[in-house]
Design a protein around this motif. Sequence first.
Motif, PDB file in Angstrom:
ATOM      1  N   GLU A 314       0.858  -1.180   0.000  1.00 34.89           N
ATOM      2  CA  GLU A 314       0.000   0.000   0.000  1.00 34.89           C
ATOM      3  C   GLU A 314       0.896   1.232   0.000  1.00 34.89           C
ATOM      4  O   GLU A 314       1.915   1.258   0.689  1.00 34.89           O
ATOM      5  CB  GLU A 314      -0.907   0.004   1.233  1.00 34.89           C
ATOM      6  CG  GLU A 314      -1.837  -1.200   1.317  1.00 34.89           C
ATOM      7  CD  GLU A 314      -2.631  -1.217   2.614  1.00 34.89           C
ATOM      8  OE1 GLU A 314      -2.681  -0.154   3.288  1.00 34.89           O
ATOM      9  OE2 GLU A 314      -3.179  -2.266   2.959  1.00 34.89           O
ATOM     10  N   TYR A 315       0.514   2.257  -0.739  1.00 36.89           N
ATOM     11  CA  TYR A 315       1.368   3.437  -0.806  1.00 36.89           C
ATOM     12  C   TYR A 315       0.534   4.670  -1.118  1.00 36.89           C
ATOM     13  O   TYR A 315      -0.617   4.584  -1.566  1.00 36.89           O
ATOM     14  CB  TYR A 315       2.461   3.267  -1.871  1.00 36.89           C
ATOM     15  CG  TYR A 315       1.954   3.366  -3.287  1.00 36.89           C
ATOM     16  CD1 TYR A 315       2.022   4.570  -3.988  1.00 36.89           C
ATOM     17  CD2 TYR A 315       1.363   2.270  -3.930  1.00 36.89           C
ATOM     18  CE1 TYR A 315       1.532   4.675  -5.288  1.00 36.89           C
ATOM     19  CE2 TYR A 315       0.883   2.373  -5.223  1.00 36.89           C
ATOM     20  CZ  TYR A 315       0.970   3.583  -5.893  1.00 36.89           C
ATOM     21  OH  TYR A 315       0.479   3.693  -7.164  1.00 36.89           O
ATOM     22  N   VAL A 316       1.118   5.822  -0.883  1.00 38.20           N
ATOM     23  CA  VAL A 316       0.549   7.106  -1.279  1.00 38.20           C
ATOM     24  C   VAL A 316       1.459   7.682  -2.350  1.00 38.20           C
ATOM     25  O   VAL A 316       2.683   7.760  -2.160  1.00 38.20           O
ATOM     26  CB  VAL A 316       0.459   8.074  -0.085  1.00 38.20           C
ATOM     27  CG1 VAL A 316       0.018   9.455  -0.548  1.00 38.20           C
ATOM     28  CG2 VAL A 316      -0.495   7.535   0.975  1.00 38.20           C
ATOM     29  N   LYS A 317       0.885   8.063  -3.475  1.00 41.41           N
ATOM     30  CA  LYS A 317       1.689   8.618  -4.564  1.00 41.41           C
ATOM     31  C   LYS A 317       2.369   9.900  -4.099  1.00 41.41           C
ATOM     32  O   LYS A 317       1.696  10.853  -3.678  1.00 41.41           O
ATOM     33  CB  LYS A 317       0.795   8.905  -5.775  1.00 41.41           C
ATOM     34  CG  LYS A 317       1.553   9.335  -7.020  1.00 41.41           C
ATOM     35  CD  LYS A 317       0.591   9.515  -8.191  1.00 41.41           C
ATOM     36  CE  LYS A 317       1.319   9.896  -9.474  1.00 41.41           C
ATOM     37  NZ  LYS A 317       0.385  10.050 -10.613  1.00 41.41           N
ATOM     38  N   PRO A 318       3.706   9.940  -4.135  1.00 39.60           N
ATOM     39  CA  PRO A 318       4.403  11.126  -3.635  1.00 39.60           C
ATOM     40  C   PRO A 318       4.174  12.345  -4.515  1.00 39.60           C
ATOM     41  O   PRO A 318       4.168  12.254  -5.740  1.00 39.60           O
ATOM     42  CB  PRO A 318       5.883  10.704  -3.640  1.00 39.60           C
ATOM     43  CG  PRO A 318       5.958   9.569  -4.596  1.00 39.60           C
ATOM     44  CD  PRO A 318       4.638   8.885  -4.566  1.00 39.60           C
ATOM     45  N   GLN A 319       3.985  13.495  -3.864  1.00 38.37           N
ATOM     46  CA  GLN A 319       3.773  14.748  -4.578  1.00 38.37           C
ATOM     47  C   GLN A 319       5.065  15.548  -4.728  1.00 38.37           C
ATOM     48  O   GLN A 319       5.115  16.519  -5.481  1.00 38.37           O
ATOM     49  CB  GLN A 319       2.748  15.613  -3.841  1.00 38.37           C
ATOM     50  CG  GLN A 319       1.349  15.029  -3.789  1.00 38.37           C
ATOM     51  CD  GLN A 319       0.438  15.906  -2.963  1.00 38.37           C
ATOM     52  OE1 GLN A 319       0.572  15.997  -1.749  1.00 38.37           O
ATOM     53  NE2 GLN A 319      -0.488  16.579  -3.623  1.00 38.37           N
ATOM     54  N   GLY A 320       6.090  15.153  -3.974  1.00 38.16           N
ATOM     55  CA  GLY A 320       7.336  15.884  -4.034  1.00 38.16           C
ATOM     56  C   GLY A 320       8.478  15.054  -3.482  1.00 38.16           C
ATOM     57  O   GLY A 320       8.309  13.893  -3.115  1.00 38.16           O
ATOM     58  N   ALA A 321       9.675  15.670  -3.412  1.00 38.44           N
ATOM     59  CA  ALA A 321      10.921  15.006  -3.022  1.00 38.44           C
ATOM     60  C   ALA A 321      11.197  13.853  -3.993  1.00 38.44           C
ATOM     61  O   ALA A 321      10.691  13.834  -5.119  1.00 38.44           O
ATOM     62  CB  ALA A 321      10.881  14.548  -1.574  1.00 38.44           C
ATOM     63  N   PHE A 322      11.987  12.865  -3.584  1.00 38.00           N
ATOM     64  CA  PHE A 322      12.245  11.713  -4.454  1.00 38.00           C
ATOM     65  C   PHE A 322      12.198  10.424  -3.655  1.00 38.00           C
ATOM     66  O   PHE A 322      13.074   9.579  -3.740  1.00 38.00           O
ATOM     67  CB  PHE A 322      13.565  11.849  -5.230  1.00 38.00           C
ATOM     68  CG  PHE A 322      14.668  12.571  -4.497  1.00 38.00           C
ATOM     69  CD1 PHE A 322      15.340  11.979  -3.446  1.00 38.00           C
ATOM     70  CD2 PHE A 322      15.007  13.851  -4.877  1.00 38.00           C
ATOM     71  CE1 PHE A 322      16.353  12.654  -2.793  1.00 38.00           C
ATOM     72  CE2 PHE A 322      16.027  14.536  -4.225  1.00 38.00           C
ATOM     73  CZ  PHE A 322      16.707  13.930  -3.187  1.00 38.00           C
ATOM     74  N   TYR A 323      11.121  10.310  -2.865  1.00 38.85           N
ATOM     75  CA  TYR A 323      10.905   9.123  -2.031  1.00 38.85           C
ATOM     76  C   TYR A 323       9.456   8.662  -2.143  1.00 38.85           C
ATOM     77  O   TYR A 323       8.544   9.472  -2.341  1.00 38.85           O
ATOM     78  CB  TYR A 323      11.171   9.434  -0.553  1.00 38.85           C
ATOM     79  CG  TYR A 323      12.448  10.156  -0.272  1.00 38.85           C
ATOM     80  CD1 TYR A 323      13.686   9.528  -0.420  1.00 38.85           C
ATOM     81  CD2 TYR A 323      12.440  11.486   0.149  1.00 38.85           C
ATOM     82  CE1 TYR A 323      14.868  10.198  -0.164  1.00 38.85           C
ATOM     83  CE2 TYR A 323      13.616  12.165   0.411  1.00 38.85           C
ATOM     84  CZ  TYR A 323      14.824  11.519   0.261  1.00 38.85           C
ATOM     85  OH  TYR A 323      15.991  12.183   0.504  1.00 38.85           O
TER      86      TYR A 323
END
Length: 389
Positions: A314-323
């Motif tokens: 399960e994950y949350v699509k990152p909106q910033g950074a590179f993680y």
Amino acid sequence: MKLPTERMKKIPFIGIREIFEKARSFERQGKSIIHMEIGRPDFDTPAVAKEAAIKALKEGFVHYTSNYGMDELKRAIADKLKEENKVEYNPDDEIIVTTGAVEGLALAMFGLLDIGDQVLVPSPCFPAYTNQIKLAGADVVSVPLKIENGFKLDIEDLRRKITPKSKMLVINSPQNPTGSVLEKDDLEKIADFAKEHDLFVVSDECYERIIYDAEHISIASLPGMQERTIIVNACSKTYSMTGWRIGFVASTPEIIDSMVRVHQDVTTCACSFAQAGAVEALRHGRSAVEAMVKEFRRRRDLVVKYLDQIEGLEYVKPQGAFYVFPSIKNFNMGAEEFCDYILKEAGVALVPGNAFGDYGEDFVRIAYSSSYEKIEEGMQRIKEAIAKI
């Protein structure tokens, strides 16, 4: 003489380096390892910055600068803050050039906290926050960042943690390790909370330009917040200048006065010729940043494509950074056990979520800061290894 001291017993080695050393040991044995644990841009520093630093060296600009930093760099920082962040600071007494953002954070902790003060820290988080707070003799109060909230700071969770000893709140957007971004409505609620409880706010904005599906807003730009906010930023991530160690802090003259007293006795000043390079990065490095962010977005989309193919993550699509910070709770393995398995089985180095403090045990951090080809190979290996569990 007995070591470590009682204070240092509270300060662990940062877990990111532990996994890096494990990966290196496998490499020395001849195993192919893909590094997705280290969070640094793999791009070169903009040429204009390197040329300016070389010129400064050749011209003998090799001595101390003011404790506050090189005048031209402080003016460039002030111009950047006014243009990009909509906040105005006097470069003479409201900005300090620091030896990276980590020193900027330390100046805030040591300059503003007394022994026994409490600091609200959204967690999981960059480990230096909690370590520096403990070194300052203050107490960490962890506030959970929950995957069901998109790893956004929930104001009700803050309210449950506030006490009369609370003095400071740390925020980080875009955030390490989750890649989440605090948007305007989030920041407005946090600002109201900080004003209600008379808190300093340390705003770590090091990833502000590495952003994809949102807009970066500095909390200092909101009404009534500049007077209590300490902006911490650096050239490290934005301009791929991690080894140059040039950061900065911006705040009120009174707050800066407390912080520069620490700075003068810890580092004196940031490297002079590196400061000269940073001036050119800030003034003329924008095109290099735009190209880098475009590539990071492409890599983010690649990682997400693979995560969508892996059952159980399960994950949350990152909106910033590179993680990206996926949950592994469906695999009935602790974070360290999971990362050890992926390292041994797939030859991919990831960081266990508990390296980022409280509330990270069921997660791992994947850094997409290596080449597109390496990331694609790494994600394929992870997919195949998880299929065997």
